[in-house]
Design a protein around this motif. Structure first.
Motif, short mmCIF file in Angstrom:
data_model
loop_
_atom_site.label_atom_id
_atom_site.label_comp_id
_atom_site.label_asym_id
_atom_site.label_seq_id
_atom_site.Cartn_x
_atom_site.Cartn_y
_atom_site.Cartn_z
N LYS A 147 0.91 -1.21 0.01
CA LYS A 147 -0.15 0.05 -0.05
C LYS A 147 0.98 1.25 -0.02
N GLN A 148 2.06 1.22 0.90
CA GLN A 148 2.92 2.41 0.73
C GLN A 148 3.40 2.61 -0.54
N LYS A 149 3.84 1.71 -1.45
CA LYS A 149 4.35 1.93 -2.67
C LYS A 149 3.25 2.35 -3.64
N GLU A 150 1.97 1.95 -3.51
CA GLU A 150 0.88 2.34 -4.38
C GLU A 150 0.67 3.89 -4.09
N ILE A 151 0.69 4.28 -2.70
CA ILE A 151 0.42 5.67 -2.34
C ILE A 151 1.73 6.58 -3.24
N ILE A 152 2.88 6.08 -2.87
CA ILE A 152 4.15 6.88 -3.40
C ILE A 152 3.76 7.06 -5.00
N LYS A 153 3.54 5.92 -5.51
CA LYS A 153 3.45 5.90 -7.10
C LYS A 153 2.31 6.80 -7.59
N ALA A 154 1.21 6.74 -6.72
CA ALA A 154 0.18 7.55 -7.05
C ALA A 154 0.50 9.25 -6.82
N PHE A 155 1.24 9.40 -5.92
CA PHE A 155 1.75 10.94 -5.29
C PHE A 155 2.59 11.18 -6.62
N LYS A 156 3.72 10.35 -6.96
CA LYS A 156 4.33 10.86 -8.05
C LYS A 156 3.75 11.19 -9.32
N ASN A 157 2.81 10.23 -9.72
CA ASN A 157 2.08 10.58 -10.78
C ASN A 157 0.86 11.71 -10.85
N GLY A 158 0.75 12.23 -9.87
CA GLY A 158 0.09 13.51 -9.72
C GLY A 158 -1.27 13.45 -9.12
N GLU A 159 -1.71 12.02 -8.64
CA GLU A 159 -2.95 11.70 -8.30
C GLU A 159 -3.20 12.36 -6.99
N TYR A 160 -2.19 12.62 -6.29
CA TYR A 160 -2.48 13.54 -4.88
C TYR A 160 -1.41 14.57 -5.12
N VAL A 197 8.27 8.07 8.48
CA VAL A 197 8.54 6.87 7.61
C VAL A 197 8.76 7.41 6.28
N ALA A 198 8.54 8.65 5.91
CA ALA A 198 9.06 9.05 4.51
C ALA A 198 10.37 9.88 4.67
N GLU A 199 10.99 9.89 5.96
CA GLU A 199 12.15 10.65 5.93
C GLU A 199 13.29 10.13 5.23
N GLU A 200 13.47 8.62 5.00
CA GLU A 200 14.58 8.19 4.68
C GLU A 200 14.50 7.41 3.45
N GLY A 201 15.27 7.67 2.37
CA GLY A 201 15.38 6.45 1.36
C GLY A 201 14.22 6.41 0.59
N ILE A 202 13.06 6.87 0.72
CA ILE A 202 11.97 6.85 -0.39
C ILE A 202 12.10 7.87 -1.60
N ASP A 203 12.12 7.24 -2.83
CA ASP A 203 12.49 8.14 -4.01
C ASP A 203 11.07 8.85 -4.41
N ILE A 204 11.22 10.27 -3.84
CA ILE A 204 10.13 11.07 -4.33
C ILE A 204 10.85 12.64 -4.96
N PRO A 205 11.17 12.34 -6.43
CA PRO A 205 12.24 13.28 -6.68
C PRO A 205 11.67 14.65 -6.93
N ALA A 206 10.10 14.61 -7.11
CA ALA A 206 9.56 15.97 -7.58
C ALA A 206 8.81 16.72 -6.64
N VAL A 207 9.62 16.87 -5.27
CA VAL A 207 8.70 17.47 -4.36
C VAL A 207 9.28 18.97 -4.42
N ASP A 208 8.34 19.81 -4.27
CA ASP A 208 8.67 21.39 -4.51
C ASP A 208 8.65 22.03 -2.95
N LEU A 209 7.96 21.53 -2.20
CA LEU A 209 8.03 21.96 -0.76
C LEU A 209 7.73 21.00 0.40
N VAL A 210 8.61 21.10 1.33
CA VAL A 210 8.47 20.43 2.51
C VAL A 210 7.81 21.42 3.69
N VAL A 211 6.89 20.76 4.30
CA VAL A 211 6.68 21.60 5.42
C VAL A 211 6.49 20.77 6.89
N LEU A 212 7.26 21.20 7.63
CA LEU A 212 7.38 20.51 9.10
C LEU A 212 6.42 21.03 9.79
#
Length: 759
Positions: free
Chosen positions: A410-423, A431-446
């Protein structure tokens, strides 16, 4: 068109020619074991690929092993190295069957794997590291303590014919002691740090613009905070009067936990502990609850705090009941509930929604929002949905009371959907801090700062990969948010200071030398018959130590016990924390019964020096130990540490197997599959009959029925069966069956004793 790296093993036009990456790779090849510290976007994986290509070209039949701490990251590395290099690439994780893992290892030159899987395979003897010419530790800051990286580094340096270690991390930590520990554990000789300020890096680096968004706490939350602080102050004053703490100002959770541990140790050392110690533990527990409540209020808001209060009401401890009955704490809970019902929450939420709406005016934008708590993930998600923001929740695999965790699929499906612009917005815990390949993030909010510089760097590294990155940090004035932020900033500065000027370590510090364990090994190596120990995979720490002690370890799925060293002897290992836990949830009774039902000589090892440092009364612990020994007849052996436990198990195995290696029938809880296996299983259940003797009996009498009907004289004709064994077999076969009610009586008696001690 840009320039590309040309190499016999690198695919054409796949790796851009960047001088700093080539220099880093050349330095690794020249200087030996190296740790590279660099921001996420600088291409540490490409450096590893360059090193791997050259080593495979130099050592034609060698292998490269890339280790990463999670399955998604392993798969990501597999895809990257297959894209970059002209050679066979595969992955190995715990989801793959052992037989297939062996095949993949033998058939491939580049293996991407989780460290725990490789560790268990090495201990089981499925393959070795002798032909590995490069071992890459991704996220190498994990190489401390008992993490698998530590074992694998040592094993690699012992076995490899041409060893080279490459560690990759965005941050090894700010503490010089930790950096030294990582270097020593991973046999690192050189540490090289690359930053966005370096002249050779700057042309390729997209800077990250960091904004502090300061927020004033609203009046409703200030009122709640006032009552919580009054509740806290009263208890801190009491603790100071009792001499448990020195001051009532600036008391941290760490200070409270240390004080609590001291009080619990005092209780454990006394037969009749002072009543003052029990009172202190209860108050300190309440203080921890209050401090956590304040943190949630200041950094998260009323919704998250309300959910915490709801969980607190369900607790039945004295500390929880005392808090709930406290007038000031009741006021805080009442005000929180009222604010929650009216929809009054932390002003961060409104600010966050404004930030997201502004960013998402650009329809191509992608945003990650990080928060510490899953309750806050849900709260932020609900507000985003209400405002028409297309968001998705992302968190770990652990399930909670009202919500299941996300599977890796499910995590992979969410990341794939996020990459493809579904979200447009990913709302995530750590859990998303380390190692997950999300190359197109424009803004990070803490949503809140974190006091760890490693986590801050990891989060910042999620943006700025393809163009200018942005990070917004929401900070509530005059709260823990400010202290956490400055803590992470100072630690990052300290880290860079420690690593500056190409931080070096004397290679002589990291030679593989014999320690105390090897002294034992040298003494035992003269004995060609290593003891055989069947062990459960979850006992990873002990398995490492047993291997150091020259034991022959067979990893099996054991339903009963953690170790089996003979037909009669099985060992259940419990750390002090697990022993306490098994008393509380009643597992101890069931496990004790299973041990005595399956083994003639069951043993329970209790490991650790803090057995009496929990909230459980010492008499309850003593009662449980007495019941295990007296009611169940199980031998109890105390040990101090995993090393001590391994040495004890090793010694027990040697005593049981001093004449010859046993052919052990494992109690695995599964019915035999074939008729032949079923026949052996039945005959092996007879007294003093192991697998070898069972086969001889069946070969002699040709059937189970014939064995059962055989006379004492006929049985003695079989090799290995004398007068005593024959008599025992006949007695078991011919004796009438009597219903035994002892077990239930013992358990009920044990339960009653424990209940008395908990009162």
């Amino acid at each position: 068109m840009g320039k590309w790296i040309q190499h016999p093993l690198i695919n054409a036009e796949k790796i851009e020619s960047r001088l700093y990456q080539q220099v880093l790779a050349a330095d690794v090849l020249k200087n030996g074991n190296t740790m590279i510290v660099a921001p996420t976007a600088l291409g540490k994986t490409i450096v590893a690929a360059l090193v791997a290509a050259e080593r495979l070209n130099t050592y034609n039949n060698s292998k490269v092993l890339i280790l990463a701490p999670s399955k998604p990251l392993v798969v990501q590395h597999e895809e990257s190295f297959r894209y970059f290099l002209k050679t066979s690439v595969t992955s190995i994780t715990g989801a793959i069957k052992p037989e297939e893992r062996i095949k993949r290892w033998n058939d491939s030159q580049i293996i991407c794997a989780t460290p725990q899987t490789v560790e268990s395979d090495l201990i089981s003897g499925r393959y070795n590291l002798s032909d590995v010419s490069v071992l890459v530790f991704d996220e190498c800051h994990r190489g401390v303590g008992s993490y698998s990286y530590v074992y694998l580094a040592t094993k690699y340096m012992q076995e490899s014919k041409n060893p080279l270690i490459l560690g990759l991390t965005a941050s090894p930590g700010w503490d010089e002691v930790k950096i030294q520990e990582i270097c020593k554990n991973l046999f690192i000789k050189d540490v090289v740090i690359k930053t966005e300020e370096d002249s050779d890096v700057e042309p390729y680096f997209n800077p990250v613009e960091v904004k502090w968004v300061k927020i004033e706490l609203n009046q409703e939350l200030k009122d709640i905070k006032l009552h919580l602080e009054k509740t806290l102050k009263v208890r801190l004053k009491t603790l100071k009067t009792m001499g448990v703490i020195r001051s009532v100002s600036n008391v941290s959770k760490k200070d409270v936990l240390i004080a609590k541990g001291k009080a619990q140790n005092r209780i454990g050392r006394s037969i009749h502990p002072p009543k003052k110690c029990f009172i202190a533990v209860s108050i300190l527990t309440a203080v921890i609850n209050i401090l956590h409540s304040l943190e949630l209020l200041e950094t998260q808001g009323t919704t998250t705090l309300q959910k915490y209060f709801e969980r607190l009401r369900k607790k039945k401890t004295k500390a929880a009941k005392g808090l709930i009955n406290d007038a000031e704490f009741q006021m805080a809970m009442g005000l929180t509930e009222n604010a929650y019902k009216k929809g009054i929450d932390h002003p961060k939420l409104k600010k966050l929604i404004n930030i997201l709406k502004k960013e998402l005016k650009n329809q191509e934008s992608r945003v990650i929002v990080f928060t510490q708590f899953r309750d806050s993930v849900e709260n932020i998600y609900q507000h985003c949905t209400a405002e028409g923001i297309n968001a998705v929740k992302f968190f770990g695999q652990a399930s909670r009371e009202n919500e299941k965790g996300l599977t890796q699929k499910k995590q992979k499906e969410i990341i794939k959907a996020f990459k493809n612009g579904e979200y447009d917005v990913l709302i995530s815990t750590s859990v998303a801090e380390e190692g997950i390949d999300i190359p197109a993030v424009d803004l990070v909010v803490l949503y809140e700062p974190v006091p760890s510089e490693i986590r801050m760097i990891q989060r910042r590294g999620r943006t700025g990969r393809k163009h200018l990155g942005k990070m917004s940090i929401l900070i509530t004035k005059g709260t823990r948010d400010e202290s956490y932020y400055w803590s992470s900033i100072n630690k990052e500065k300290q880290m860079k200071k420690q690593l500056s000027n190409n931080y070096r370590n004397d290679p002589s510090n990291f030679k593989v030398v014999n320690n105390n364990k090897n002294i034992i090994v040298e003494a035992e190596e003269k004995n060609k018959n290593k003891p055989v120990i069947y062990a459960d995979l979850k006992e990873r720490k002990i398995l490492r130590e047993l291997e150091h002690l020259n034991a022959e370890v067979e990893i099996k799925s054991l339903v009963v016990a953690d170790y089996q060293v003979s037909e009669e002897v099985a060992i259940e290992r419990k750390t002090d924390a697990d022993f306490i836990s098994s008393i509380m949830d009643k597992r101890l009774h069931k496990q004790a019964k299973e041990l005595v039902d399956n083994f003639k000589k069951p043993i329970m090892i209790i490991e650790g020096i803090n057995l009496y440092s929990s909230s459980v009364h010492p008499n309850a612990i003593r009662g449980a130990i007495a019941s295990i020994a007296l009611d169940f007849g199980i031998s109890i052996i105390p040990t101090r540490s995993p090393e001590d436990t391994a040495a004890m198990i090793y010694r027990i195995a040697i005593r049981e197997q001093k004449h010859a290696k046993p052919d052990i029938q494992l109690r695995n809880g599964k019915k035999p599959l074939t008729t032949w296996e079923q026949q052996l299983f039945i005959i092996e259940s007879l007294p003093n009959v192991g697998p070898v003797t069972a086969r001889k009996l069946l070969e002699e009498f040709q059937s189970v029925k014939a064995v059962i009907n055989a006379s004492e004289e006929d049985l003695k004709k079989v090799e290995g069966i004398g007068n005593k064994i024959a008599q025992r077999i006949i007695r078991v076969i011919n004796s009438g069956f009597e219903t035994i009610k002892t077990d239930r009586h013992v358990i009920l008696k044990m339960d009653d004793e424990l209940k008395d001690n908990f009162k």
